[in-house]
Design an enzyme around this catalytic site. Structure first.
Site: not given
Length: 368
Positions: A227-228
């Site tokens: 994910g970010e």
């Protein structure tokens, strides 16, 4: 050495069109959401707009059937889950009544028996976009996602800038040129009880929140993969939530898709093997960030991973490949395998096909 190679043998199954995993989706499908209940798959939103579709995977003549349209308007990055025969849809990104892009914190419920939607009088204590949702013991759990105030403010500024490219460049530079912790991605774990429609605090990550992670749960354990860490910067981190006993425990596993990580990947289980596949990111962004460049992905081209990783003996092994890089589709458990529906490929092109990833004796089979 030979034993290791044998354990990671890649079996790429090639099938004729009439033996494809599922029929093509009615529209190219990405950035939407989906769930499965009693072998019936439900997908909607994202590039499908307000449309929802279902498909009975056990039917002799498999076909997608249109359902009642979602009443909350088109949305990207919503999540969904089945609980007690009803489909719940959480948040997402869309336009408000004034036409501004915003993060929503609302909940909608779909009743398959009546083919009808209702917006619940329930709002999460924070926005839900880029978040993940999973079900445990009859409750929905939500964690991760962008900060609602920061995200909405960014799009308000862009709206006010209109077509002034100079102002837009300044807004983007200001938005992206911050450290990861300054974006306040959600690291809280929230629970939603459908019987009361109440939200509760269920814990928080001892590390940091992410957006666009892949999620998979089995029994008392849930995994959040990549994910970010901030807009444009991914993480290769893997977090494990363990509900065993009375106290929730957070664990950090070995990283995967290193060093840059990906967002929008796919995760699932097959014969007790944890699978992580695909995703998109910016190669070189992690190095840029570590060298002090906060706008870490500036000038970099988004790349799409085709890698399939398996968690084995306390580490991740690259164990196969998709036919092409893909991200931002739907991951579902089906036939003791990971089912991927839709997504986007290089250039952001939405696709209509499905992929099934199965594992047996640490050997990966990919069916297109």
């Amino acid at each position: 050495m030979n034993k290791t190679i044998t354990a990671l043998t890649i079996i790429m199954a090639s099938f004729a069109t009439n033996a494809s995993v599922l029929p093509e989706t009615p529209v190219p499908f990405k950035s939407g959401t989906g769930a499965i209940d009693n072998d019936t798959v439900y997908i909607g939103l994202g590039s499908a707009g307000t449309a929802w579709y279902k498909l009975d995977t056990q039917a002799k003549d498999k076909k997608w059937t249109a359902l009642a349209a979602f009443p909350g308007g088109p949305r990207d990055q919503a999540t969904s889950a089945f609980i007690d025969g009803n489909l719940y849809v959480f948040g997402g990104i869309g336009k408000n009544s004034e036409g501004l892009t915003q993060v929503f914190n609302d909940v909608h419920k779909y009743n398959p028996k009546t083919n009808s939607w209702v917006k619940l009088m329930s709002h999460a204590p924070m926005g839900m976009a880029g978040h993940v949702t999973f079900v445990h013991n009859g409750k929905a759990y939500v964690t991760g996602g962008v900060n609602q105030n920061i995200f909405n403010g960014y799009f308000e500024d862009l709206n006010e800038a209109g077509k002034d490219s100079t102002t837009i460049d300044k807004i983007n530079a200001h938005y992206f040129d911050k450290k990861a912790e300054d974006y306040f991605f959600n690291k809280f774990l929230l629970s939603f009880d459908p019987s009361t429609q109440q939200w509760s605090y269920a814990g928080e990550s001892p590390w940091y929140g992410t957006a666009g992670a892949a999620v998979v749960n089995k029994g008392d354990k849930t995994w959040l993969i990549n994910g970010e860490a901030k807009p444009g910067l991914r993480t290769d981190a893997v977090f494990e939530l363990d509900f065993t006993g009375n106290n929730l425990k957070w664990n950090k596993l070995a990283p995967v898709a290193s060093p840059d990580g990906v967002a929008g990947g796919f995760a699932g289980m097959s014969n007790d093997s944890l699978i992580f596949a695909g995703g998109a990111g910016f190669k070189g962004s992690r190095e840029n960030y570590q060298n002090g460049k906060n706008y870490a992905h500036e000038g970099l081209k988004k790349s799409y991973s085709a890698d399939i990783h398996l968690w084995h003996n306390g580490k991740w092994d690259k164990s196969g490949e998709l036919s092409q890089g893909r991200a931002y589709g739907v991951s579902l458990p089906w036939n003791n395998s990971l089912l991927i529906i839709g997504g986007e490929t290089a250039g952001g092109k939405a696709v209509t096909d499905s992929v099934l990833i199965s594992v047996k004796d640490n050997k990966v089979t990919v069916q297109n």
